[in-house]
Design a protein around this motif. Sequence first.
Motif, PDB file in Angstrom:
ATOM      1  N   LEU A  22      49.776  32.119  40.364  1.00 41.03           N
ATOM      2  CA  LEU A  22      48.573  31.783  41.055  1.00 41.03           C
ATOM      3  C   LEU A  22      48.439  32.415  42.377  1.00 41.03           C
ATOM      4  O   LEU A  22      47.211  32.450  42.912  1.00 41.03           O
ATOM      5  N   VAL A  23      49.253  32.884  42.872  1.00 47.94           N
ATOM      6  CA  VAL A  23      49.388  33.762  44.360  1.00 47.94           C
ATOM      7  C   VAL A  23      48.568  34.917  43.707  1.00 47.94           C
ATOM      8  O   VAL A  23      47.610  35.442  44.592  1.00 47.94           O
ATOM      9  N   LEU A  24      48.936  35.701  42.754  1.00 44.18           N
ATOM     10  CA  LEU A  24      48.268  36.788  42.404  1.00 44.18           C
ATOM     11  C   LEU A  24      46.900  36.541  41.846  1.00 44.18           C
ATOM     12  O   LEU A  24      45.823  37.496  42.389  1.00 44.18           O
ATOM     13  N   LEU A  25      46.669  35.253  41.212  1.00 43.16           N
ATOM     14  CA  LEU A  25      45.234  35.118  40.883  1.00 43.16           C
ATOM     15  C   LEU A  25      44.394  34.749  42.203  1.00 43.16           C
ATOM     16  O   LEU A  25      43.149  35.248  42.087  1.00 43.16           O
ATOM     17  N   GLY A  26      44.925  34.099  43.216  1.00 45.09           N
ATOM     18  CA  GLY A  26      44.336  33.594  44.465  1.00 45.09           C
ATOM     19  C   GLY A  26      43.922  35.112  45.035  1.00 45.09           C
ATOM     20  O   GLY A  26      42.747  35.158  45.535  1.00 45.09           O
ATOM     21  N   CYS A  27      44.848  36.100  45.175  1.00 48.08           N
ATOM     22  CA  CYS A  27      44.630  37.310  45.911  1.00 48.08           C
ATOM     23  C   CYS A  27      43.252  38.136  44.886  1.00 48.08           C
ATOM     24  O   CYS A  27      42.475  38.726  45.650  1.00 48.08           O
ATOM     25  N   GLY A  28      43.564  38.008  43.749  1.00 46.62           N
ATOM     26  CA  GLY A  28      42.592  38.785  43.182  1.00 46.62           C
ATOM     27  C   GLY A  28      41.194  38.242  43.259  1.00 46.62           C
ATOM     28  O   GLY A  28      40.308  38.774  43.229  1.00 46.62           O
ATOM     29  N   VAL A  29      41.267  36.930  43.098  1.00 43.07           N
ATOM     30  CA  VAL A  29      39.988  36.285  43.204  1.00 43.07           C
ATOM     31  C   VAL A  29      39.446  36.580  44.801  1.00 43.07           C
ATOM     32  O   VAL A  29      37.984  36.572  44.863  1.00 43.07           O
ATOM     33  N   ALA A  30      40.067  36.561  45.676  1.00 45.04           N
ATOM     34  CA  ALA A  30      39.750  36.537  46.992  1.00 45.04           C
ATOM     35  C   ALA A  30      39.239  38.292  47.295  1.00 45.04           C
ATOM     36  O   ALA A  30      38.100  38.523  47.964  1.00 45.04           O
ATOM     37  N   VAL A  31      39.864  39.208  46.667  1.00 44.40           N
ATOM     38  CA  VAL A  31      39.344  40.572  46.835  1.00 44.40           C
ATOM     39  C   VAL A  31      37.818  40.737  46.062  1.00 44.40           C
ATOM     40  O   VAL A  31      37.038  41.133  46.587  1.00 44.40           O
ATOM     41  N   LEU A  32      37.769  40.091  44.910  1.00 45.71           N
ATOM     42  CA  LEU A  32      36.486  40.026  44.141  1.00 45.71           C
ATOM     43  C   LEU A  32      35.372  39.297  45.027  1.00 45.71           C
ATOM     44  O   LEU A  32      34.308  39.953  45.081  1.00 45.71           O
ATOM     45  N   LEU A  33      35.694  38.147  45.559  1.00 47.85           N
ATOM     46  CA  LEU A  33      34.698  37.599  46.545  1.00 47.85           C
ATOM     47  C   LEU A  33      34.257  38.464  47.786  1.00 47.85           C
ATOM     48  O   LEU A  33      33.271  38.429  48.214  1.00 47.85           O
ATOM     49  N   LEU A  34      35.446  38.984  48.224  1.00 47.60           N
ATOM     50  CA  LEU A  34      34.916  40.010  49.495  1.00 47.60           C
ATOM     51  C   LEU A  34      34.066  41.036  48.847  1.00 47.60           C
ATOM     52  O   LEU A  34      33.418  41.812  49.823  1.00 47.60           O
ATOM     53  N   SER A  35      34.349  41.563  47.805  1.00 48.61           N
ATOM     54  CA  SER A  35      33.736  42.642  47.456  1.00 48.61           C
ATOM     55  C   SER A  35      32.375  42.208  47.237  1.00 48.61           C
ATOM     56  O   SER A  35      31.397  43.014  47.500  1.00 48.61           O
ATOM     57  N   ALA A  36      31.965  40.979  46.539  1.00 45.63           N
ATOM     58  CA  ALA A  36      30.815  40.564  46.264  1.00 45.63           C
ATOM     59  C   ALA A  36      30.143  40.302  47.617  1.00 45.63           C
ATOM     60  O   ALA A  36      28.767  40.510  47.800  1.00 45.63           O
ATOM     61  N   LEU A  37      30.752  39.745  48.479  1.00 46.85           N
ATOM     62  CA  LEU A  37      30.074  39.635  49.973  1.00 46.85           C
ATOM     63  C   LEU A  37      29.690  40.967  50.464  1.00 46.85           C
ATOM     64  O   LEU A  37      28.579  40.765  51.081  1.00 46.85           O
ATOM     65  N   SER A  38      30.642  41.947  50.493  1.00 46.11           N
ATOM     66  CA  SER A  38      30.232  42.983  51.129  1.00 46.11           C
ATOM     67  C   SER A  38      28.865  43.672  50.215  1.00 46.11           C
ATOM     68  O   SER A  38      27.880  44.356  51.017  1.00 46.11           O
ATOM     69  N   LEU A  39      28.600  43.398  49.070  1.00 47.82           N
ATOM     70  CA  LEU A  39      27.315  43.881  48.377  1.00 47.82           C
ATOM     71  C   LEU A  39      26.277  43.245  49.076  1.00 47.82           C
ATOM     72  O   LEU A  39      24.976  43.877  49.225  1.00 47.82           O
TER      73      LEU A  39
ATOM     74  N   ALA B  63      34.675  49.330  45.069  1.00 49.37           N
ATOM     75  CA  ALA B  63      36.076  50.175  44.680  1.00 49.37           C
ATOM     76  C   ALA B  63      37.281  49.176  44.572  1.00 49.37           C
ATOM     77  O   ALA B  63      37.673  49.138  43.803  1.00 49.37           O
ATOM     78  N   PRO B  64      37.394  48.270  45.768  1.00 51.52           N
ATOM     79  CA  PRO B  64      38.339  47.390  45.763  1.00 51.52           C
ATOM     80  C   PRO B  64      38.160  46.336  44.510  1.00 51.52           C
ATOM     81  O   PRO B  64      39.383  45.850  43.959  1.00 51.52           O
ATOM     82  N   ALA B  65      37.275  45.760  44.136  1.00 50.30           N
ATOM     83  CA  ALA B  65      37.088  44.814  43.015  1.00 50.30           C
ATOM     84  C   ALA B  65      37.643  45.511  41.577  1.00 50.30           C
ATOM     85  O   ALA B  65      38.432  44.858  41.082  1.00 50.30           O
ATOM     86  N   THR B  66      37.411  46.913  41.614  1.00 46.86           N
ATOM     87  CA  THR B  66      37.918  47.402  40.419  1.00 46.86           C
ATOM     88  C   THR B  66      39.399  48.078  40.457  1.00 46.86           C
ATOM     89  O   THR B  66      40.095  47.926  39.466  1.00 46.86           O
ATOM     90  N   SER B  67      39.686  48.563  41.647  1.00 48.20           N
ATOM     91  CA  SER B  67      41.311  49.109  41.582  1.00 48.20           C
ATOM     92  C   SER B  67      41.955  48.005  42.267  1.00 48.20           C
ATOM     93  O   SER B  67      43.301  48.449  41.893  1.00 48.20           O
ATOM     94  N   LEU B  68      41.633  46.920  42.775  1.00 45.57           N
ATOM     95  CA  LEU B  68      42.464  45.766  43.074  1.00 45.57           C
ATOM     96  C   LEU B  68      42.265  44.595  42.672  1.00 45.57           C
ATOM     97  O   LEU B  68      43.466  43.765  42.070  1.00 45.57           O
ATOM     98  N   GLY B  69      41.040  44.008  42.697  1.00 44.72           N
ATOM     99  CA  GLY B  69      40.944  42.555  42.289  1.00 44.72           C
ATOM    100  C   GLY B  69      41.208  42.141  40.822  1.00 44.72           C
ATOM    101  O   GLY B  69      41.901  41.424  40.365  1.00 44.72           O
ATOM    102  N   LEU B  70      40.546  42.934  39.888  1.00 46.60           N
ATOM    103  CA  LEU B  70      40.892  43.070  38.391  1.00 46.60           C
ATOM    104  C   LEU B  70      42.328  43.161  37.964  1.00 46.60           C
ATOM    105  O   LEU B  70      42.707  42.435  37.264  1.00 46.60           O
ATOM    106  N   PRO B  71      43.144  44.207  38.477  1.00 46.46           N
ATOM    107  CA  PRO B  71      44.494  44.317  38.179  1.00 46.46           C
ATOM    108  C   PRO B  71      45.227  43.052  38.919  1.00 46.46           C
ATOM    109  O   PRO B  71      46.041  42.749  37.894  1.00 46.46           O
ATOM    110  N   LEU B  72      44.882  42.683  39.768  1.00 50.66           N
ATOM    111  CA  LEU B  72      45.857  41.264  40.230  1.00 50.66           C
ATOM    112  C   LEU B  72      45.295  40.283  39.397  1.00 50.66           C
ATOM    113  O   LEU B  72      46.381  39.476  39.012  1.00 50.66           O
ATOM    114  N   ILE B  73      44.270  40.110  38.883  1.00 51.25           N
ATOM    115  CA  ILE B  73      44.010  39.115  37.926  1.00 51.25           C
ATOM    116  C   ILE B  73      44.662  39.225  36.666  1.00 51.25           C
ATOM    117  O   ILE B  73      45.264  38.358  36.174  1.00 51.25           O
TER     118      ILE B  73
END
Length: 100
Positions: free
Chosen positions: A7-24, A38-48
């Motif tokens: 759950l912690v890993l999933l929450g971190c991954g979703v947070a990275v994806l949401l921040l990347s989407a917000l930055s777009l 870049a963080p969405a593909t290199s950190l968000g998806l691997p964490l999920i």
Amino acid sequence: MRHLSALVLLGCGVAVLLLSALSLVVLAAPYARLHALAPATSLGLPLIALALALETGAGRTAIKLLFIALLSATAGPVTSMAIGRSSAQEEGLVENGPPT
């Protein structure tokens, strides 16, 4: 404990994806937007993927998910760099040809 870690890993991954989407939404320049992905593909998806692999337990599914995480973590930044370089060459910002 395994479920909590997933759950912690999933929450971190979703947070990275949401921040990347917000930055777009916030960033206007195309190169800044490409950099923001870049963080969405290199950190968000691997964490999920790691969270899902941890939740499924040992087995073939976990190995496949770990492979997807590794592939995304390595291929995502390379693809972003290739797209950025190609766009810069088309706009005349960088010389055509292979990088030196």
